[in-house]
Design an enzyme around this catalytic site. Structure first.
Site, PDB file in Angstrom:
ATOM      1  N   GLN A   1     -93.955 -85.154 -15.545  1.00 47.57           N
ATOM      2  CA  GLN A   1     -95.711 -84.972 -14.459  1.00 47.57           C
ATOM      3  C   GLN A   1     -95.760 -85.997 -13.158  1.00 47.57           C
ATOM      4  OE1 GLN A   1     -95.249 -85.442 -18.849  1.00 47.57           O
ATOM      5  NE2 GLN A   1     -95.323 -83.512 -18.442  1.00 47.57           N
TER       6      GLN A   1
ATOM      7  N   ASP B   1     -94.336 -81.839 -10.239  1.00 40.88           N
ATOM      8  CA  ASP B   1     -94.070 -80.219  -9.435  1.00 40.88           C
ATOM      9  C   ASP B   1     -93.191 -81.260  -8.170  1.00 40.88           C
ATOM     10  OD1 ASP B   1     -94.096 -79.279 -11.423  1.00 40.88           O
ATOM     11  OD2 ASP B   1     -96.349 -78.523 -11.233  1.00 40.88           O
TER      12      ASP B   1
ATOM     13  N   LYS C   1     -88.603 -84.921  -8.473  1.00 40.18           N
ATOM     14  CA  LYS C   1     -88.768 -85.903  -9.291  1.00 40.18           C
ATOM     15  C   LYS C   1     -86.810 -85.637  -9.589  1.00 40.18           C
ATOM     16  CE  LYS C   1     -92.337 -86.506 -12.170  1.00 40.18           C
ATOM     17  NZ  LYS C   1     -92.580 -85.425 -11.504  1.00 40.18           N
TER      18      LYS C   1
ATOM     19  N   GLY D   1     -90.832 -79.843 -16.428  1.00 44.42           N
ATOM     20  CA  GLY D   1     -89.738 -79.247 -15.432  1.00 44.42           C
ATOM     21  C   GLY D   1     -89.454 -79.826 -14.713  1.00 44.42           C
ATOM     22  N   HIS D   2     -87.449 -80.522 -14.603  1.00 41.01           N
ATOM     23  CA  HIS D   2     -87.553 -81.078 -13.556  1.00 41.01           C
ATOM     24  C   HIS D   2     -86.159 -80.181 -12.731  1.00 41.01           C
ATOM     25  CE1 HIS D   2     -88.368 -85.180 -14.483  1.00 41.01           C
ATOM     26  NE2 HIS D   2     -89.576 -83.746 -14.441  1.00 41.01           N
TER      27      HIS D   2
END
Length: 422
Positions: free
Chosen positions: A218, A13, A16, A40-41
């Site tokens: 991650q 988180d 990235k 989740g990006h």
């Protein structure tokens, strides 16, 4: 340099997605090399917010080759839904290539993931229950299904029948081979033209001097080998994993950009030495929108931890930093940076391998004055308030890593590049 690896230096988180999206404008090939839709990006561009879970962050930039490499585990239904979701928003030319060696998440993997967490009780890992761990388990147990298997449906059916026999014997799971086959094969016509030997494609690109951007999911502290085990993910987000997870030579991996928040967060269970919960933490959580992209769970908040950053540098070869969400710290009177730990009266400068020991460490802090000025429109380092400049300089001093980018807001345009990356 013609390639760069973007890695998270903390527990994920870190931002990235934004930096990968930003660098993708210069890159020609963008590669997601591990993880699945547990990631989740979030990318904000022109006021529009996009949440990507499986697709490489380069899909929002035109004329890029986007690769899902062999180190990934792929939920076919989720992948198709993500592709269709982008199409509905006018993004339909993503030029996606999927490794024929990437593994497929099957329905029972998701069921097992949830069951394992429920059985763990108070010792649960905090998994997203997306089937990631069980899929990687079957990969290493040599009974997984790979994307390339979709190109030979007779072989696919045979493999599924074999897996079902193993599962019924070893785990006493009641599953139907025909049902699994039907659920998998319904997506084959949609994705089969995307499946190829992405290792060959990547090596050709690198040999021809193409600019390649490798994107991990991650963070390093969730690495299966080097993270806070057992509260980790089931793959390695480190730059060291890129050759294995993509099929390129290690010699190509020499430019590693570590992404870190100006503070620290964590989702799920596990040790978190600099965690704190007070009004300042609540402010950071709300201003920084610190809720999981995938799970929507509130993230745990902590001060910046340079013991973690130096550890990540060591195991992943980081030679540049991108400091994210610097603007979130605006208005906080006193900032803290962890410089070392104290364990059983002894000063230590690295992470213990036993997570219970990490739970016992006492962080040693250096305090710095904060700033009140709005920095969201800053375009270069010199425009930052002096205290913000000093904060970044202190991070460089403590980690001995040069800061190459810092972010002052969620939009692509709120990114300040101090040194060209690609």
């Amino acid at each position: 340099m013609s390639n760069v690896v973007v890695v998270g230096t903390q527990w994920g988180d870190e931002g990235k997605g934004k930096i990968t999206d930003y660098l993708a404008q210069e890159a020609e090939v963008v590669v997601r090399y591990q993880g699945g839709n547990n990631a989740g990006h979030t990318i904000v561009f022109n006021g529009e917010t996009y949440a990507l879970h499986l697709l490489p962050s380069g899909v929002l930039s035109k004329n890029k080759v986007n690769i899902m490499a062999n180190g990934m585990v792929i939920n076919l239904k989720a992948l198709v839904e993500e592709i269709e979701g982008l199409k509905s928003r006018g993004i339909d030319n993503i030029n996606l290539k999927i490794s024929n060696r990437a593994h497929i998440i099957l329905p029972f993997h998701i069921e097992l993931d949830g069951a394992y967490e429920d059985l763990a009780g108070k010792k649960k890992i905090g998994t997203t229950k997306k089937g990631i761990g069980p899929t990687y388990t079957d990969k290493h147990f040599r009974c997984g299904i790979r994307m390339g298997d979709l190109l030979d449906l007779d072989y696919l059916k045979e493999r599924i029948e074999n897996i079902v026999r193993i599962k019924k014997i070893s785990e006493k799971v009641e599953i139907s081979a025909q049902k699994i086959y039907n659920e998998v094969v319904q997506f084959s016509d949609i994705v089969k033209n995307m499946i190829c030997d992405t290792s060959l494609l990547l090596n050709e690109a690198l040999e021809n001097g193409k600019k390649v951007l490798f994107e991990g999911a991650q963070g390093i502290m969730l690495c299966i080998d080097h993270g806070t085990y057992p509260f980790v993910t089931s793959s390695s987000p480190t730059a060291a994993a890129v050759p294995l997870y993509t099929g390129v030579a290690p010699a190509y991996i020499n430019n590693v950009l570590g992404i870190t928040k100006a503070y620290t967060t964590r989702v799920g269970e596990g040790a978190f030495p600099t965690e704190f919960e007070d009004e300042t933490a609540k402010t950071i959580r709300e201003v920084g929108h610190e809720y999981g992209t995938t799970t929507k769970r509130p993230r745990r908040i902590g001060w910046l931890d340079t013991v973690v950053l130096k550890y990540s540098k060591r195991v992943s070869g980081i030679n540049g930093l991108s400091i994210m969400l610097l603007d979130v710290l605006t208005g906080i009177k006193t900032l803290k940076i962890c410089t070392a730990y104290k364990l059983d009266g002894e000063i230590i400068n690295t992470l213990p391998s036993i997570v219970d020991h990490l739970e016992l460490v006492e962080p040693i802090y250096e305090e710095l004055p904060g700033w009140d000025e709005d920095i969201t429109n800053v375009k270069n380092f010199d425009q930052l308030p002096q205290n913000a400049q000093d904060y970044l300089k202190k991070i460089e001093e403590l980690t001995k890593i040069k800061i190459k980018i810092f972010s002052v807001g969620p939009d692509r345009e709120q990114t300040v590049v101090m040194e060209k990356i690609l």
